[in-house]
Design a protein around this motif. Sequence first.
Motif, PDB file in Angstrom:
ATOM      1  N   GLN A  89       0.862  -1.270  -0.156  1.00 20.17           N
ATOM      2  CA  GLN A  89      -0.169  -0.055   0.014  1.00 20.17           C
ATOM      3  C   GLN A  89       0.863   1.353   0.240  1.00 20.17           C
ATOM      4  N   ASN A  90       0.667   1.794  -1.015  1.00 17.24           N
ATOM      5  CA  ASN A  90       0.937   3.811  -0.608  1.00 17.24           C
ATOM      6  C   ASN A  90       0.464   4.429   0.519  1.00 17.24           C
ATOM      7  N   VAL A  91       1.533   5.103   0.884  1.00 15.21           N
ATOM      8  CA  VAL A  91       1.135   5.875   2.608  1.00 15.21           C
ATOM      9  C   VAL A  91       1.845   7.182   2.343  1.00 15.21           C
ATOM     10  N   SER A  92       0.989   8.811   2.913  1.00 16.82           N
ATOM     11  CA  SER A  92       1.594   9.636   3.067  1.00 16.82           C
ATOM     12  C   SER A  92       1.229  10.339   4.008  1.00 16.82           C
ATOM     13  N   ARG A  93      -0.527  10.298   4.574  1.00 17.42           N
ATOM     14  CA  ARG A  93       0.019  10.579   5.934  1.00 17.42           C
ATOM     15  C   ARG A  93      -1.633   9.211   6.530  1.00 17.42           C
ATOM     16  N   GLU A  94      -2.341   8.864   5.491  1.00 14.88           N
ATOM     17  CA  GLU A  94      -3.438   8.132   6.200  1.00 14.88           C
ATOM     18  C   GLU A  94      -2.919   6.369   6.925  1.00 14.88           C
ATOM     19  N   LYS A  95      -4.102   7.065   7.824  1.00 14.23           N
ATOM     20  CA  LYS A  95      -3.534   5.240   8.853  1.00 14.23           C
ATOM     21  C   LYS A  95      -4.129   3.915   7.470  1.00 14.23           C
ATOM     22  N   ILE A  96      -2.697   2.552   7.022  1.00  8.04           N
ATOM     23  CA  ILE A  96      -2.628   1.758   6.757  1.00  8.04           C
ATOM     24  C   ILE A  96      -3.495   0.511   7.296  1.00  8.04           C
ATOM     25  N   THR A  97      -4.081  -0.777   7.385  1.00  4.19           N
ATOM     26  CA  THR A  97      -4.576  -1.523   7.282  1.00  4.19           C
ATOM     27  C   THR A  97      -4.371  -2.664   6.328  1.00  4.19           C
ATOM     28  N   PHE A  98      -4.114  -3.471   7.159  1.00  5.24           N
ATOM     29  CA  PHE A  98      -3.920  -5.361   6.118  1.00  5.24           C
ATOM     30  C   PHE A  98      -5.262  -6.019   7.547  1.00  5.24           C
ATOM     31  N   THR A  99      -6.030  -6.289   6.371  1.00  4.98           N
ATOM     32  CA  THR A  99      -6.982  -7.246   7.225  1.00  4.98           C
ATOM     33  C   THR A  99      -6.434  -9.102   6.995  1.00  4.98           C
ATOM     34  N   LYS A 100      -7.398  -9.821   7.959  1.00  6.30           N
ATOM     35  CA  LYS A 100      -6.681 -10.978   7.672  1.00  6.30           C
ATOM     36  C   LYS A 100      -5.616 -11.455   7.946  1.00  6.30           C
ATOM     37  N   VAL A 101      -4.616 -11.627   8.626  1.00  2.00           N
ATOM     38  CA  VAL A 101      -3.243 -11.253   8.931  1.00  2.00           C
ATOM     39  C   VAL A 101      -2.772 -12.683   9.911  1.00  2.00           C
ATOM     40  N   ASP A 102      -2.726 -13.091   9.121  1.00  2.00           N
ATOM     41  CA  ASP A 102      -1.873 -14.650  10.380  1.00  2.00           C
ATOM     42  C   ASP A 102      -0.592 -14.268  10.927  1.00  2.00           C
ATOM     43  N   PRO A 103      -0.582 -13.801  11.655  1.00  4.23           N
ATOM     44  CA  PRO A 103       0.661 -13.252  12.856  1.00  4.23           C
ATOM     45  C   PRO A 103       1.339 -14.574  13.181  1.00  4.23           C
ATOM     46  N   HIS A 104       2.012 -14.677  12.606  1.00  2.00           N
ATOM     47  CA  HIS A 104       3.438 -15.526  12.319  1.00  2.00           C
ATOM     48  C   HIS A 104       4.966 -15.177  12.650  1.00  2.00           C
ATOM     49  N   PRO A 105       5.573 -15.460  13.443  1.00  2.00           N
ATOM     50  CA  PRO A 105       7.076 -14.866  13.117  1.00  2.00           C
ATOM     51  C   PRO A 105       8.080 -14.111  12.356  1.00  2.00           C
ATOM     52  N   ASP A 106       7.231 -15.222  11.323  1.00  2.00           N
ATOM     53  CA  ASP A 106       7.912 -15.170  10.006  1.00  2.00           C
ATOM     54  C   ASP A 106       7.250 -13.421   8.957  1.00  2.00           C
ATOM     55  N   LEU A 107       6.306 -13.182   9.098  1.00  2.00           N
ATOM     56  CA  LEU A 107       5.554 -12.525   8.514  1.00  2.00           C
ATOM     57  C   LEU A 107       6.124 -11.164   8.895  1.00  2.00           C
ATOM     58  N   CYS A 108       6.451 -10.358   8.498  1.00  2.00           N
ATOM     59  CA  CYS A 108       6.587  -8.663   8.620  1.00  2.00           C
ATOM     60  C   CYS A 108       5.896  -7.858   7.622  1.00  2.00           C
ATOM     61  N   MET A 109       6.628  -6.275   8.140  1.00  2.00           N
ATOM     62  CA  MET A 109       6.158  -5.035   7.512  1.00  2.00           C
ATOM     63  C   MET A 109       7.370  -4.919   6.741  1.00  2.00           C
ATOM     64  N   LYS A 110       7.514  -4.050   5.174  1.00  2.00           N
ATOM     65  CA  LYS A 110       8.454  -3.610   4.651  1.00  2.00           C
ATOM     66  C   LYS A 110       8.223  -2.225   4.409  1.00  2.00           C
ATOM     67  N   PHE A 111       9.235  -1.543   5.126  1.00  2.00           N
ATOM     68  CA  PHE A 111       8.719   0.330   4.382  1.00  2.00           C
ATOM     69  C   PHE A 111       9.989   0.806   3.527  1.00  2.00           C
ATOM     70  N   THR A 112       9.555   0.988   2.158  1.00  2.00           N
ATOM     71  CA  THR A 112      10.250   1.771   1.563  1.00  2.00           C
ATOM     72  C   THR A 112       9.948   3.254   1.208  1.00  2.00           C
ATOM     73  N   ALA A 113      10.906   4.100   1.345  1.00  2.00           N
ATOM     74  CA  ALA A 113      10.795   5.304   1.385  1.00  2.00           C
ATOM     75  C   ALA A 113      12.398   5.737   0.162  1.00  2.00           C
ATOM     76  N   GLY A 114      11.982   5.665  -1.157  1.00  2.00           N
ATOM     77  CA  GLY A 114      13.230   6.895  -1.825  1.00  2.00           C
ATOM     78  C   GLY A 114      13.776   5.159  -2.091  1.00  2.00           C
ATOM     79  N   HIS A 115      14.991   4.930  -2.561  1.00  2.00           N
ATOM     80  CA  HIS A 115      15.836   3.992  -2.378  1.00  2.00           C
ATOM     81  C   HIS A 115      15.941   3.462  -1.596  1.00  2.00           C
ATOM     82  N   GLN A 116      15.495   3.341   0.068  1.00  2.00           N
ATOM     83  CA  GLN A 116      16.030   3.122   1.145  1.00  2.00           C
ATOM     84  C   GLN A 116      14.587   1.707   1.256  1.00  2.00           C
ATOM     85  N   SER A 117      15.146   0.593   2.811  1.00  2.00           N
ATOM     86  CA  SER A 117      13.488  -0.028   3.058  1.00  2.00           C
ATOM     87  C   SER A 117      14.372  -0.096   3.852  1.00  2.00           C
TER      88      SER A 117
END
Length: 248
Positions: free
Chosen positions: A118-146
């Motif tokens: 999802q693209n983000v600027s100011r608003e809250k983002i939500t992912f629904t129906k997520v299995d909370p497994h330890p290997d599942l992560c969030m990746k944030f990318t801004a410009g050329h950095q992650s």
Amino acid sequence: MLEDKDYHLRLCRKDFICVGTGAYTLIKKGEHIKRATLPYSRPLPCLCIEGWSAVTDASRVQVCPFKHRLEELWLGINFDPLEETLSWQPVCPVTAVVALCQKRGDDGVCVDLPHASQNVSREKITFTKVDPHPDLCMKFTAGHQSWTRCPFADARFQAWEVVVTRLKGQEDVKMLSQITATFSLGLCAKSEGLTVCQTTDAHTMHVEKHKAVGLNLAGEQCNSCFQMKRLDVKFAATVIHCLEQCSK
């Protein structure tokens, strides 16, 4: 800064306007050493020092010393275990892409899940129906950095796990689940040097809450692998386990 005027200083968070945080001080014009201390909790990229002379309609100057500290933004990830909802909201305006990914155990690379960005600027983002497994992560990318953040790494919300015990040279594999859920389970072939496991035989299994289920895989062999994935959610990690060499 006008020499014959008092000078206002405050901290503010910069957006369309700079909103004060409550930290404020006044530098008196007669003070020989002009210095001030403004307390803050986190060095956010939108946190700025704003100053203006104590005159009507004085122009304001803003200095943002932490504007490059983007890594400070990737905190505050929340998970609702009842709704199985993962959410995050930026505390500063930022142009970024947020994606769900699965962290590989062999090299630590986090591989993006399909259709999970999802693209983000100011608003809250939500992912629904997520299995909370330890290997599942969030990746944030801004410009050329992650940056990768793994909110389930401590296994506090882990809903299921595979437990392996060795008995007389053989491995006994069981599934333990804290919830009632549906899974895909199958044998797979993992080539040497590759992280992908090609499924050769798979079926669906239903697991009841708090009940251990033995994984009786037809054709299970020493040094073979199997993979599992939860099917009753939108976003889930695929868990691969390879059986060890059998004892002689």
